[in-house]
Structures are given as C-alpha cells and as structure tokens.
Design a protein around this motif. Sequence first.
Motif, PDB file in Angstrom:
ATOM      1  N   ASP A 147      -5.468 -52.902 -62.895  1.00  0.00           N
ATOM      2  CA  ASP A 147      -6.302 -53.698 -63.798  1.00  0.00           C
ATOM      3  C   ASP A 147      -6.079 -53.315 -65.260  1.00  0.00           C
ATOM      4  O   ASP A 147      -6.853 -53.678 -66.132  1.00  0.00           O
ATOM      5  N   ASN A 148      -4.987 -52.605 -65.525  1.00  0.00           N
ATOM      6  CA  ASN A 148      -4.685 -52.110 -66.867  1.00  0.00           C
ATOM      7  C   ASN A 148      -3.511 -52.912 -67.427  1.00  0.00           C
ATOM      8  O   ASN A 148      -2.365 -52.715 -67.015  1.00  0.00           O
ATOM      9  N   PRO A 149      -3.738 -53.870 -68.356  1.00  0.00           N
ATOM     10  CA  PRO A 149      -2.663 -54.767 -68.798  1.00  0.00           C
ATOM     11  C   PRO A 149      -1.548 -54.044 -69.536  1.00  0.00           C
ATOM     12  O   PRO A 149      -1.704 -52.924 -70.013  1.00  0.00           O
ATOM     13  N   LYS A 187       0.460 -60.393 -63.323  1.00  0.00           N
ATOM     14  CA  LYS A 187       0.289 -58.962 -63.110  1.00  0.00           C
ATOM     15  C   LYS A 187       0.412 -58.196 -64.434  1.00  0.00           C
ATOM     16  O   LYS A 187      -0.224 -57.163 -64.624  1.00  0.00           O
ATOM     17  N   ALA A 188       1.221 -58.712 -65.344  1.00  0.00           N
ATOM     18  CA  ALA A 188       1.415 -58.033 -66.630  1.00  0.00           C
ATOM     19  C   ALA A 188       0.183 -58.153 -67.511  1.00  0.00           C
ATOM     20  O   ALA A 188      -0.148 -57.232 -68.269  1.00  0.00           O
ATOM     21  N   ALA A 221      -6.629 -64.253 -70.452  1.00  0.00           N
ATOM     22  CA  ALA A 221      -6.185 -65.419 -71.216  1.00  0.00           C
ATOM     23  C   ALA A 221      -5.410 -65.008 -72.467  1.00  0.00           C
ATOM     24  O   ALA A 221      -4.929 -65.859 -73.210  1.00  0.00           O
ATOM     25  N   THR A 222      -5.294 -63.724 -72.687  1.00  0.00           N
ATOM     26  CA  THR A 222      -4.604 -63.193 -73.863  1.00  0.00           C
ATOM     27  C   THR A 222      -3.427 -62.333 -73.446  1.00  0.00           C
ATOM     28  O   THR A 222      -3.308 -61.909 -72.289  1.00  0.00           O
ATOM     29  N   VAL A 223      -2.560 -62.073 -74.413  1.00  0.00           N
ATOM     30  CA  VAL A 223      -1.402 -61.215 -74.173  1.00  0.00           C
ATOM     31  C   VAL A 223      -1.220 -60.283 -75.361  1.00  0.00           C
ATOM     32  O   VAL A 223      -1.417 -60.674 -76.511  1.00  0.00           O
ATOM     33  N   ALA A 224      -0.850 -59.035 -75.086  1.00  0.00           N
ATOM     34  CA  ALA A 224      -0.555 -58.045 -76.122  1.00  0.00           C
ATOM     35  C   ALA A 224       0.954 -57.993 -76.310  1.00  0.00           C
ATOM     36  O   ALA A 224       1.703 -57.829 -75.344  1.00  0.00           O
ATOM     37  N   VAL A 225       1.410 -58.126 -77.561  1.00  0.00           N
ATOM     38  CA  VAL A 225       2.847 -58.216 -77.795  1.00  0.00           C
ATOM     39  C   VAL A 225       3.241 -57.447 -79.053  1.00  0.00           C
ATOM     40  O   VAL A 225       2.481 -57.369 -80.016  1.00  0.00           O
ATOM     41  N   ARG A 226       4.428 -56.856 -79.030  1.00  0.00           N
ATOM     42  CA  ARG A 226       4.935 -56.183 -80.220  1.00  0.00           C
ATOM     43  C   ARG A 226       6.455 -56.234 -80.264  1.00  0.00           C
ATOM     44  O   ARG A 226       7.114 -56.514 -79.249  1.00  0.00           O
TER      45      ARG A 226
END
Length: 346
Positions: free
Chosen positions: A66-68, A116-117, A122-127
């Motif tokens: 459960d850790n994105p 799964k990622a 509804a959000t995504v973390a990106v860098r």
Amino acid sequence: MQTTIWTVDSSVDNLITYPQIQQAAQFLKQNEVVAFPTETVYGLGGNAESDEAVAKIYEAKGRPGDNPLIIHISDRQQLNSFVEEIPEKASRLMDEFWPGPLTVILNKKEARLSDKATVGLATVAVRMPDHPVALAIIKACGLPIAAPSANMSGRPSPTTAAHVAEDLNGRIAAIVDGGPTGVGVESTVVDCTEEIPVVLRPGGITAEQLAAVVGEIRMDPALSDKTKAPKAPGMKYRHYAPNAPLYLVDSSREKIQQLINEKRREGLLVGMLTTEENQAFYDADKVIACGSRSRLETVAGSLYETLRAFNDSPVNIIFGEVFPEHGLGNAIMNRLKKASGQPVIS
C-alpha cells in the motif's frame, strides 16, 4: 537469482550507447528490476506500466503493497502519456528544479501506469533524476520507470552500489554501479494538485527554495503530527533504521555524555552519531561523525552511510544529535526521526 553487476563511468560522453546501459534497458523492457544511481540515492527501477515488474520491486524490497512508488522520467514529454494536466505552479517548479531532487504529485490518466505502482490512487508522484546514468537508462528503455530506494524496506537507503548489493544481491536482476550518489537524502515530494503546493516529504530541495519560485508553500500536517496519515511515497512506515535502536537527544553534549555513561554502566555498548565539530568530545564505544554541522549538505550526503556503519560494530544502542528543523535540516531530521521511531529525548 543471480544478480549481474555492471560498473559504468558516469562521466563519459554518449553514455546511452554503452553496452551496460543498453543491457540494463533491455532488462527493464523484459520486466526485470534493475538498481541504478540517482543524484539522491540508488533506485530500484522497474517498468511502471507493468504489474509484473512493479510486483517484483515490492517483493525484492519487502515493501508493503500500500506504499506508492515514484515514477522516474527522462523527458517531460513522457508526462503526456500518464498525467492529465500540469498546473502552472507545478510547471514552474519543474522548470526550476528538473532534473533534480524534486518529486511532483499530479493527477494521473487512467489505464496507462500499473495500478500497483500508484496503489490505485488518482494521483501519481513523478520526478526527473539529475544523474547521467539514470537518465541514460530511462532514455534507452523508453519507459516510465517506477523506482523506490534500492534497499530492503526499513533499512537505511543506499548511496553506493555496495549498499545495494548488501541488501538485494540475489533478489534482483542487476545493479548498475555508477559510483556514490551526491545529495544523500531522497527527493522533496510536493503535492501540486491543490492551489497551494503542499510538501509531503522534505528532501534535497528545501521549502524555502520552493517558496522562492511559487510563493506560499504548506507543509503536510503529518510531518509533525503522528496522528495524521502521511500521503507521500515512503513516509507511511518506519525507515532508514540501523540494527540497534536509535535515540535522538536534544540537549547539551554534557547531558548526552551522561546518557552514554549510564548505558555503559548497564553493560551496553553505546554508539554516538555526531558531527565533525563534536566528534572528539564524546567517549562511547563507537563514535561516527556524519558531516559538518556548519555544512548540512555534508550531513545529508553521508547520513545513510553513517547509519549503515553502525551495523558493522556490535553496539546495543545509539544516541544521535539533533539538527535545526529548517532548510536542509528539515529533511535530515525527518529521516533521523523515521530511523529512530522514538520521541526525541530532551
């Protein structure tokens, strides 16, 4: 599983053409996981579009499902395939700090990235990492890469390939050794889905630097209130911990030495995490300086290596100094508190 280890000189030109980079990219296309250096820590990369690859990341690390994960890209054009829109403030932050140790949270498009990622959010973390090896691998494979730190979950993050091998040798397909990392602590995570950006995890870019670009910045209440649930990747569980329990002490050197003496009289071997300015003062069984108090970037750069170094000695307990919680000290204290899991002694 046998883990292949490649050594790459990150200073060479046309790094993307090198066989080691191409082989790492091929592994990623085949949904294997590969560890590689970024400017912060070593990441454990897998195809962010593949449930199979993402599942291998979680399995290798022993990371809670459960850790994105943070998605790494090499070109801002890649955002178009999995992000709905880029708010104006997010764009300004990217202009200023990408490539670099800044993760931005945005609203995602459906049906592209593995659920799964993003654990169904509804959000995504990106860098976009600021390291030639990381950028070359991502460009070579042409995929968005999910990449948490390349360590066993809960242990100090890896800043060298040797740290990765210590934790994950035999558990992942390959390690690309591009030398030691620089920043040391992970990226700053900023939620840009709200009108006022919110710092969910302090890191290599300070809140003051962010505010200089976009104005008002808020801090996630969970950073100071343990009753609040954290939203950032990697912030939900205890992390960075050495084998022996770590206790942070907000007091004078004399008081800390008294605590050391008390534990030694009890028959315990005591470790002391300090700075160069105070290293000669303490009498403990293992004293390690993690940098200079006057140059916090040196503390951030060697913090995880220092925490791992205590595992090489048979200490039963570790005491650690505290740092001012502003600027880069905010990120340092966040990691130390996570490593400790105990209230600060004062």
